[in-house]
Structures are given as C-alpha cells and as structure tokens.
Motif scaffolding. Structure first.
Motif, PDB file in Angstrom:
ATOM      1  N   TYR A   5      21.749 -53.542  36.954  1.00 43.49           N
ATOM      2  CA  TYR A   5      21.357 -52.267  36.276  1.00 43.49           C
ATOM      3  C   TYR A   5      21.612 -52.066  34.481  1.00 43.49           C
ATOM      4  CZ  TYR A   5      19.634 -49.821  40.496  1.00 43.49           C
ATOM      5  OH  TYR A   5      18.938 -49.958  41.644  1.00 43.49           O
ATOM      6  N   ARG A   6      22.782 -52.607  34.216  1.00 50.34           N
ATOM      7  CA  ARG A   6      23.333 -52.477  32.422  1.00 50.34           C
ATOM      8  C   ARG A   6      22.399 -54.118  32.219  1.00 50.34           C
ATOM      9  NH1 ARG A   6      28.253 -53.473  34.185  1.00 50.34           N
ATOM     10  NH2 ARG A   6      30.032 -51.749  34.186  1.00 50.34           N
ATOM     11  N   PHE A   7      22.064 -55.295  32.231  1.00 53.02           N
ATOM     12  CA  PHE A   7      20.876 -55.974  32.301  1.00 53.02           C
ATOM     13  C   PHE A   7      19.807 -55.406  32.335  1.00 53.02           C
ATOM     14  CE2 PHE A   7      18.285 -59.482  33.039  1.00 53.02           C
ATOM     15  CZ  PHE A   7      18.117 -59.942  31.962  1.00 53.02           C
ATOM     16  N   LEU A   8      19.129 -54.265  33.387  1.00 52.41           N
ATOM     17  CA  LEU A   8      17.325 -54.025  33.158  1.00 52.41           C
ATOM     18  C   LEU A   8      17.344 -53.044  32.335  1.00 52.41           C
ATOM     19  CD1 LEU A   8      15.108 -54.554  34.400  1.00 52.41           C
ATOM     20  CD2 LEU A   8      15.635 -52.384  36.074  1.00 52.41           C
ATOM     21  N   SER A   9      18.295 -52.521  31.667  1.00 51.43           N
ATOM     22  CA  SER A   9      18.453 -51.849  30.480  1.00 51.43           C
ATOM     23  C   SER A   9      18.151 -51.714  29.213  1.00 51.43           C
ATOM     24  CB  SER A   9      19.548 -50.540  30.565  1.00 51.43           C
ATOM     25  OG  SER A   9      19.542 -49.428  29.521  1.00 51.43           O
ATOM     26  N   PHE A  10      19.250 -53.386  29.081  1.00 54.03           N
ATOM     27  CA  PHE A  10      19.313 -53.594  27.866  1.00 54.03           C
ATOM     28  C   PHE A  10      18.048 -53.956  27.983  1.00 54.03           C
ATOM     29  CE2 PHE A  10      19.830 -58.159  25.988  1.00 54.03           C
ATOM     30  CZ  PHE A  10      20.007 -57.021  25.294  1.00 54.03           C
ATOM     31  N   LEU A  11      17.506 -55.480  28.339  1.00 57.19           N
ATOM     32  CA  LEU A  11      15.950 -56.092  29.071  1.00 57.19           C
ATOM     33  C   LEU A  11      15.093 -54.642  28.677  1.00 57.19           C
ATOM     34  CD1 LEU A  11      14.622 -58.616  29.055  1.00 57.19           C
ATOM     35  CD2 LEU A  11      14.134 -57.943  31.726  1.00 57.19           C
ATOM     36  N   GLN A 260      19.716 -27.121  25.902  1.00 57.15           N
ATOM     37  CA  GLN A 260      21.183 -27.604  26.679  1.00 57.15           C
ATOM     38  C   GLN A 260      21.085 -29.027  26.755  1.00 57.15           C
ATOM     39  OE1 GLN A 260      23.570 -24.083  27.309  1.00 57.15           O
ATOM     40  NE2 GLN A 260      22.107 -22.636  26.414  1.00 57.15           N
ATOM     41  N   HIS A 261      20.505 -28.705  28.085  1.00 58.21           N
ATOM     42  CA  HIS A 261      20.247 -30.555  29.312  1.00 58.21           C
ATOM     43  C   HIS A 261      18.354 -30.703  29.589  1.00 58.21           C
ATOM     44  CE1 HIS A 261      24.973 -29.845  29.797  1.00 58.21           C
ATOM     45  NE2 HIS A 261      24.208 -28.543  29.610  1.00 58.21           N
ATOM     46  N   TYR A 262      19.114 -31.951  29.460  1.00 63.43           N
ATOM     47  CA  TYR A 262      17.942 -32.556  29.800  1.00 63.43           C
ATOM     48  C   TYR A 262      17.570 -33.869  30.927  1.00 63.43           C
ATOM     49  CZ  TYR A 262      16.235 -32.070  25.115  1.00 63.43           C
ATOM     50  OH  TYR A 262      15.786 -31.522  23.930  1.00 63.43           O
ATOM     51  N   TYR A 263      16.729 -33.476  32.178  1.00 65.59           N
ATOM     52  CA  TYR A 263      17.350 -34.405  33.140  1.00 65.59           C
ATOM     53  C   TYR A 263      16.354 -35.447  33.264  1.00 65.59           C
ATOM     54  CZ  TYR A 263      21.294 -30.787  34.053  1.00 65.59           C
ATOM     55  OH  TYR A 263      22.005 -30.120  33.834  1.00 65.59           O
ATOM     56  N   ILE A 264      16.507 -36.591  33.693  1.00 65.26           N
ATOM     57  CA  ILE A 264      15.464 -37.048  34.067  1.00 65.26           C
ATOM     58  C   ILE A 264      15.557 -37.312  35.184  1.00 65.26           C
ATOM     59  CG2 ILE A 264      15.142 -40.049  34.325  1.00 65.26           C
ATOM     60  CD1 ILE A 264      16.297 -40.703  31.526  1.00 65.26           C
ATOM     61  N   GLU A 265      13.996 -37.040  36.013  1.00 66.72           N
ATOM     62  CA  GLU A 265      14.067 -36.696  37.511  1.00 66.72           C
ATOM     63  C   GLU A 265      12.658 -38.150  37.695  1.00 66.72           C
ATOM     64  OE1 GLU A 265      13.354 -33.360  41.022  1.00 66.72           O
ATOM     65  OE2 GLU A 265      11.862 -33.759  39.049  1.00 66.72           O
ATOM     66  N   VAL A 275      14.093 -45.906  35.834  1.00 67.07           N
ATOM     67  CA  VAL A 275      14.783 -44.974  34.851  1.00 67.07           C
ATOM     68  C   VAL A 275      15.240 -46.191  34.341  1.00 67.07           C
ATOM     69  CG1 VAL A 275      17.457 -44.304  35.395  1.00 67.07           C
ATOM     70  CG2 VAL A 275      15.852 -43.461  37.249  1.00 67.07           C
ATOM     71  N   PRO A 276      15.679 -46.557  34.018  1.00 68.37           N
ATOM     72  CA  PRO A 276      15.773 -47.500  32.318  1.00 68.37           C
ATOM     73  C   PRO A 276      15.041 -47.698  31.772  1.00 68.37           C
ATOM     74  CG  PRO A 276      17.104 -48.793  35.032  1.00 68.37           C
ATOM     75  CD  PRO A 276      16.023 -47.970  34.965  1.00 68.37           C
TER      76      PRO A 276
END
Length: 287
Positions: A5-11, A260-265, A275-276
C-alpha cells in the motif's frame, strides 16, 4: 501488504505528477491527510480488525469514522486504535439505536474517543415525505440536545439523497436544516449523495456553511444518472477526480465552511487501489 500500500500510494502520486496538469506551482488546496470511513474496509474489518487497522495506518491515515464495532467491545477497539495512533472522531449508529438507546450510544462514542455521533438514514417508505422529515426533526432536536448537554457530543445527520425531494421553494433537506436547532443538530455532507440527486455540493456548503461539520469524500462514476432513491451500485464509487463531481470547487467551499473532519469513503471492490489514488489526487491539488 502494508509495504504494498505504501508503494502503491507513492506510485500513484508519482504518475500523477508526471502530468503538468497535476504539478502546478502554488500552495496545496488540501494540505491535511483525510480520514477514512470504516465501511470502506467492512469486509476486511469483519475478518481481522488489527490487520485492517495496520493497512489503514500504512497509508498514513490516523482519523476514522466507525459505524460498526466489528465484534469488538468499544474498549477493545479503542485499545487497538490507541496502539496505532489512530483516532475515532465520529461514531455512526442507526436511527432507532440513536432514538431509543441514546445513553448507550453516547457511552460507546465517548469510550472510542469520538466527538461526533452520526446517523446516515431516516427510516421511511419511499418516497421521503414531509411527515418523515417532521418526525426526524423532532427526534434530532430532542436527541441532539441530550447528546450535547448531557454528554458533550455533537450530533450530525448524513444526507443520503432522498432528502432532496422538492418541497416548497427548496427541498426536504432544506426543511431538515432550517427546522433543526443549530445548537444541537449539525450535518455531515456526503458529496456523492448530494450530487446523485442533482444538487451541487459546493453550493450546499456555501448555503449552509458551518451547519456542516463533517464530510464524506467520494466521487460518482461518469455516465451514471442520479435520482432520489438514495441508492446506486457500490461500483459507481470511483477515485476522486475521475468522476463527475467538481472536487476542487467542493474543497474550496468546505474550507470556507470550516469542515472539521474529512473522511474518504469508497464502497467499491476497487477501494484498495482507489483510496491511495484518491489520496494522491488530493495531495496534487494546488490553489
């Protein structure tokens, strides 16, 4: 899995930044890291809560809205969250639970560390009517007062599309906002469930400002036609910036409204990729 997931987000963000359209100079439009709605990973949570939280934390997400305890006590879930530096800021419950068991709802919310209690559906037989709205107004005002005055919690109602049925010179959503007490009732704007029935989420934010405290970030697949049912395929959830909603306009209005708060759904089967992608898109936006 977490490294993936870290790699996917970076990519994804790297690929986005190859396109000059995403690499404008200037300050970021959305500098904060958004939160996440637990429903996004409902299947994974139902199998392994700790591992799912690890996956979410690997994305850099530390703010969550839970609407299910996934078989855990609130105390046990809170321990798992604390161990990972993740906060639950909003606790979602069903309408009947809110109205008939308010004290227990408040107890769970406070154990989780939430400041907000949220309901996302008003029971009704379609179409949604003025009578349905009137009952909800009475219940929300009463329960919102209990949550605020006795427990220090803020109640929010999350729109789901059907409330935008025309009424008078506006809609039944307008009726809900105008007839609930701002001291006790606030709102969570789900931008997909505002756009799907034909509304402009940015205009709603500009119209009602700080009545909105929370926001669900999601986008609607291109070509999908909306209606007032409050229903569409979960596969019509797409990564932000790839659907029909003008996300930059929404975010600018949201900042002005002091959300105040943003949530991805993301309710789709592709949430692990989308999501990434959504997070990368939000980082790429510039003023």
């Amino acid at each position: 899995m977490n490294k993936f997931y870290r790699f996917l987000s970076f990519l994804i963000i790297t690929l986005l930044c190859v396109d000059s359209a995403f690499c404008q100079s200037g300050k970021p439009l959305f500098p904060e890291t958004p939160g996440l709605v637990s429903y996004t990973h409902r299947e994974s949570f139902s199998k392994d809560v700790p591992a799912t939280l690890d996956t979410i934390k690997a994305l850099g997400i530390t703010d969550m809205e839970f609407s299910n305890l996934f078989g855990k006590s609130p105390e046990a879930l809170r321990r798992l969250l604390d161990e990972r530096g993740i906060k639950c800021t909003s606790f979602g419950v069903g309408y009947d639970e809110l109205v008939n068991n308010t004290g227990e709802v408040a107890r769970k919310a406070k154990i989780l560390g939430a400041s907000f209690v949220r309901v996302a559906w008003i029971p009704h037989k379609a179409p949604f009517t003025l009578e349905d709205a009137q009952k909800a107004v009475a219940d929300f005002n009463r329960v919102g007062k209990v949550l605020k005055e006795e427990h220090g919690l803020t109640f929010c109602y999350h729109n789901h599309g059907y409330e935008f049925t025309p009424y008078g010179k506006g809609t039944l959503f307008d009726y809900l906002v105008l007839n609930t007490n701002p001291a006790y009732v606030s709102f969570e704007l789900d931008i997909l469930w505002a756009f799907h029935p034909g509304q402009d989420p940015a205009q709603l934010l500009n119209k009602y400002g700080e009545r909105f405290k929370l926001m669900h970030l999601k986008d609607l697949r291109k070509g999908v036609q909306g209606d007032l049912t409050g229903s569409t395929s979960t596969e019509n959830d797409v990564a932000l910036g790839t659907g029909q909603i003008n996300i930059p306009a929404v975010l600018k209005a949201a900042k002005k409204a002091k959300i105040q708060h943003y949530y991805i759904e993301d309710e789709s089967k592709l949430k692990s990729v989308q999501v990434p992608q959504t997070m990368a898109y939000l980082r790429s936006l510039k003023k």
